[in-house]
Scaffold this motif. Structure first.
Motif, mmCIF file in Angstrom:
data_model
loop_
_atom_site.group_PDB
_atom_site.id
_atom_site.type_symbol
_atom_site.label_atom_id
_atom_site.label_comp_id
_atom_site.label_asym_id
_atom_site.label_seq_id
_atom_site.Cartn_x
_atom_site.Cartn_y
_atom_site.Cartn_z
ATOM 1 N N PRO A 1 8.382 29.203 22.896
ATOM 2 C CA PRO A 1 9.147 30.444 22.895
ATOM 3 C C PRO A 1 8.259 31.642 23.224
ATOM 4 C CG PRO A 1 9.830 29.086 21.059
ATOM 5 C CD PRO A 1 8.649 28.393 21.680
ATOM 6 N N GLY A 2 8.793 32.525 24.045
ATOM 7 C CA GLY A 2 8.018 33.689 24.448
ATOM 8 C C GLY A 2 8.884 34.725 25.124
ATOM 9 N N GLY A 3 8.263 35.797 25.571
ATOM 10 C CA GLY A 3 8.975 36.914 26.175
ATOM 11 C C GLY A 3 8.826 36.967 27.679
ATOM 12 N N PHE A 4 8.739 38.190 28.211
ATOM 13 C CA PHE A 4 8.717 38.372 29.659
ATOM 14 C C PHE A 4 7.593 37.568 30.322
ATOM 15 C CE2 PHE A 4 10.749 42.891 29.499
ATOM 16 C CZ PHE A 4 11.984 42.316 29.324
ATOM 17 N N GLY A 5 6.388 37.597 29.724
ATOM 18 C CA GLY A 5 5.274 36.891 30.343
ATOM 19 C C GLY A 5 5.509 35.397 30.415
ATOM 20 N N THR A 6 6.038 34.833 29.321
ATOM 21 C CA THR A 6 6.324 33.398 29.303
ATOM 22 C C THR A 6 7.414 33.053 30.307
ATOM 23 O OG1 THR A 6 5.710 33.311 26.964
ATOM 24 C CG2 THR A 6 6.998 31.464 27.823
ATOM 25 N N PHE A 7 8.455 33.906 30.377
ATOM 26 C CA PHE A 7 9.520 33.689 31.354
ATOM 27 C C PHE A 7 8.948 33.714 32.766
ATOM 28 C CE2 PHE A 7 12.250 34.066 27.902
ATOM 29 C CZ PHE A 7 13.589 34.006 28.267
ATOM 30 N N ASP A 8 8.113 34.691 33.046
ATOM 31 C CA ASP A 8 7.523 34.844 34.372
ATOM 32 C C ASP A 8 6.767 33.590 34.770
ATOM 33 O OD1 ASP A 8 6.517 36.092 36.727
ATOM 34 O OD2 ASP A 8 4.721 36.702 35.651
ATOM 35 N N GLU A 9 5.913 33.111 33.880
ATOM 36 C CA GLU A 9 5.092 31.950 34.183
ATOM 37 C C GLU A 9 5.928 30.674 34.293
ATOM 38 O OE1 GLU A 9 1.425 33.955 31.640
ATOM 39 O OE2 GLU A 9 2.796 32.513 30.717
ATOM 40 N N ALA A 10 6.847 30.492 33.335
ATOM 41 C CA ALA A 10 7.627 29.251 33.298
ATOM 42 C C ALA A 10 8.597 29.155 34.467
ATOM 43 C CB ALA A 10 8.385 29.151 31.980
ATOM 44 N N PHE A 11 9.277 30.234 34.781
ATOM 45 C CA PHE A 11 10.281 30.157 35.837
ATOM 46 C C PHE A 11 9.652 30.167 37.222
ATOM 47 C CE2 PHE A 11 12.956 31.056 32.252
ATOM 48 C CZ PHE A 11 14.075 30.292 32.518
ATOM 49 N N GLU A 12 8.479 30.734 37.351
ATOM 50 C CA GLU A 12 7.783 30.579 38.633
ATOM 51 C C GLU A 12 7.412 29.116 38.839
ATOM 52 O OE1 GLU A 12 3.502 31.926 40.248
ATOM 53 O OE2 GLU A 12 5.028 33.493 40.278
ATOM 54 N N LEU A 13 6.938 28.463 37.772
ATOM 55 C CA LEU A 13 6.614 27.040 37.874
ATOM 56 C C LEU A 13 7.850 26.227 38.250
ATOM 57 C CD1 LEU A 13 4.948 24.471 37.504
ATOM 58 C CD2 LEU A 13 5.313 24.681 35.031
ATOM 59 N N LEU A 14 8.967 26.476 37.575
ATOM 60 C CA LEU A 14 10.194 25.743 37.893
ATOM 61 C C LEU A 14 10.610 25.974 39.345
ATOM 62 C CD1 LEU A 14 12.356 26.252 34.672
ATOM 63 C CD2 LEU A 14 11.115 24.197 35.378
ATOM 64 N N THR A 15 10.460 27.197 39.822
ATOM 65 C CA THR A 15 10.813 27.506 41.208
ATOM 66 C C THR A 15 9.913 26.760 42.181
ATOM 67 O OG1 THR A 15 11.576 29.715 40.567
ATOM 68 C CG2 THR A 15 11.087 29.361 42.900
ATOM 69 N N LEU A 16 8.608 26.712 41.888
ATOM 70 C CA LEU A 16 7.672 26.012 42.764
ATOM 71 C C LEU A 16 7.980 24.518 42.824
ATOM 72 C CD1 LEU A 16 4.371 27.830 41.730
ATOM 73 C CD2 LEU A 16 5.522 27.991 43.951
ATOM 74 N N VAL A 17 8.328 23.933 41.678
ATOM 75 C CA VAL A 17 8.671 22.509 41.668
ATOM 76 C C VAL A 17 10.014 22.292 42.355
ATOM 77 C CG1 VAL A 17 9.136 20.505 40.213
ATOM 78 C CG2 VAL A 17 7.318 22.091 39.579
ATOM 79 N N GLN A 18 10.984 23.142 42.056
ATOM 80 C CA GLN A 18 12.326 23.019 42.651
ATOM 81 C C GLN A 18 12.262 23.060 44.179
ATOM 82 O OE1 GLN A 18 14.732 26.517 42.863
ATOM 83 N NE2 GLN A 18 16.539 25.480 42.033
ATOM 84 N N THR A 19 11.394 23.925 44.705
ATOM 85 C CA THR A 19 11.314 24.098 46.161
ATOM 86 C C THR A 19 10.296 23.157 46.811
ATOM 87 O OG1 THR A 19 9.700 25.893 45.846
ATOM 88 C CG2 THR A 19 12.024 26.515 46.045
ATOM 89 N N GLY A 20 9.651 22.321 46.022
ATOM 90 C CA GLY A 20 8.715 21.364 46.581
ATOM 91 C C GLY A 20 7.349 21.923 46.901
ATOM 92 N N LYS A 21 7.065 23.136 46.472
ATOM 93 C CA LYS A 21 5.744 23.710 46.725
ATOM 94 C C LYS A 21 4.687 23.116 45.790
ATOM 95 C CE LYS A 21 5.080 26.711 49.233
ATOM 96 N NZ LYS A 21 4.706 26.680 50.675
ATOM 97 N N VAL A 22 5.130 22.602 44.646
ATOM 98 C CA VAL A 22 4.247 21.963 43.674
ATOM 99 C C VAL A 22 4.838 20.606 43.326
ATOM 100 C CG1 VAL A 22 3.453 22.054 41.261
ATOM 101 C CG2 VAL A 22 3.309 24.098 42.695
ATOM 102 N N ARG A 23 3.997 19.608 43.212
ATOM 103 C CA ARG A 23 4.473 18.278 42.820
ATOM 104 C C ARG A 23 5.047 18.330 41.411
ATOM 105 N NH1 ARG A 23 -0.277 14.119 43.262
ATOM 106 N NH2 ARG A 23 1.279 12.930 42.117
ATOM 107 N N ARG A 24 6.026 17.461 41.164
ATOM 108 C CA ARG A 24 6.606 17.399 39.829
ATOM 109 C C ARG A 24 5.555 16.980 38.812
ATOM 110 N NH1 ARG A 24 12.767 15.409 39.247
ATOM 111 N NH2 ARG A 24 12.187 16.045 37.143
ATOM 112 N N MET A 25 5.726 17.465 37.613
ATOM 113 C CA MET A 25 4.841 17.136 36.497
ATOM 114 C C MET A 25 5.651 17.293 35.222
ATOM 115 S SD MET A 25 2.534 20.631 36.188
ATOM 116 C CE MET A 25 2.271 20.814 37.957
ATOM 117 N N PRO A 26 5.182 16.772 34.099
ATOM 118 C CA PRO A 26 5.904 16.977 32.846
ATOM 119 C C PRO A 26 5.907 18.456 32.463
ATOM 120 C CG PRO A 26 4.291 15.196 32.644
ATOM 121 C CD PRO A 26 4.006 15.896 33.928
ATOM 122 N N ILE A 27 7.101 19.013 32.273
ATOM 123 C CA ILE A 27 7.266 20.392 31.818
ATOM 124 C C ILE A 27 8.132 20.344 30.562
ATOM 125 C CG2 ILE A 27 8.107 22.700 32.387
ATOM 126 C CD1 ILE A 27 7.819 21.917 35.375
#
Length: 292
Positions: A209-235
């Motif tokens: 659980p976290g605020g703006f910073g955690t959202f920023d980091e987590a959702f950028e990661l999800l976007t990178l995986v969703q778009t195939g820019k980063v290989r899938r990994m356990p999240i």
């Protein structure tokens, strides 16, 4: 007669050149900023049009030091800088001066259990042995600050292992927590470069659980995986109730702005045991099998 061995280099190292430059006699030319070696001229390096160079330096310095430390992969921890350690949670409630402050303090106390879960998960992660080549795997990496970040670095410290802290310069100064390994404590000016270093070696990510910073980091990661820019990994997202309260993931599917399959990019969990099982199951039978 043995074969000649050519010298490794013919130019003097920059450190020697800098020392020689410092011995220059004073004259109107040598005291002028134009005469200062470029790599020693802070006014020059901080010019607006030198930003690309500063980007490169901020990318390069941690990369070289992490490589020098023989770190191959990391286990990244994202999370709030405000969730207290359980033993300190009651102090927040006692310090509350209004009903609203008391309510917030009680909610933070309810989430303080995640400090212990982050610490325990970091302990588990830190028991992974180096690979046959001696490359270090799943080194704990956090933002280097307090709360959940501190818990992660503390868990590694509990196991006698080093851990990484990626601090950021903020208007309100944030010191590295005491458990970050000094040789692996980095400071960033650019959020973008800091986030890149979070993911360059990441092979699993725990999102607390976290605020703006955690959202920023987590959702950028999800976007990178969703778009195939980063290989899938356990999240792993810790705290289904929290995340369900602050983000309506199913509504994103219902509104058609993400696919139903995108919800499979991450897993909800509550404990270090659940998260570790998720990671072990993900890598079981692969080249990265952890031997859990």
């Amino acid at each position: 007669m043995t074969d000649p061995i050519p010298p490794r280099r013919v130019f003097h190292p920059a450190r020697e050149e800098a020392a020689t430059a410092a011995q220059a006699a004073e004259s109107p030319q040598t005291v002028n900023p134009a005469y200062t070696l470029a790599f020693q001229d802070m006014d020059f390096l901080l010019r607006e049009d030198l930003r690309p160079v500063r980007f490169q330096l901020e990318l390069l310095k941690p990369e070289l030091l992490l490589e020098q430390a023989n770190i191959a992969t990391t286990f990244v921890f994202y999370g709030s800088a405000r969730i207290p350690e359980p033993s300190k949670a009651d102090a927040l409630i006692e310090a509350a001066a209004t009903d609203h402050q008391r309510l917030v303090a009680e909610r933070l106390k309810a989430k303080s259990k995640y400090y212990d879960e982050a610490r325990e998960l970091a302990r588990r992660v830190s028991r992974i042995k180096p690979d046959p080549e001696g490359r270090r795997q799943f080194v704990v990496c956090s933002g280097g600050g307090p709360s959940i970040m501190e818990a992660a670095n503390r868990g590694a410290c509990d196991e006698g292992q080093e851990s990484i802290g990626l601090n950021i310069v903020l208007p309100h100064e944030q010191m590295p927590n005491e458990y970050v390994t000094p040789d692996l404590s980095f400071r960033f000016h650019y959020f973008a470069l800091r986030k890149m270093h979070f993911l360059l070696r990441a092979r699993a990510v725990a999102v607390f659980p976290g605020g703006f910073g955690t959202f920023d980091e987590a959702f950028e990661l999800l976007t990178l995986v969703q778009t195939g820019k980063v290989r899938r990994m356990p999240i792993m997202f810790f705290g289904r109730d929290y995340w369900g309260r602050v983000v309506n993931f199913q509504a994103l599917v219902d509104e058609g702005v993400i696919a139903a399959a995108d919800l499979d990019l991450f897993t909800f969990c509550e404990t270090a045991d659940e998260a570790w099982d998720c990671v072990c199951n993900y890598y079981s039978g692969t080249e990265e099998d952890l031997g859990c």
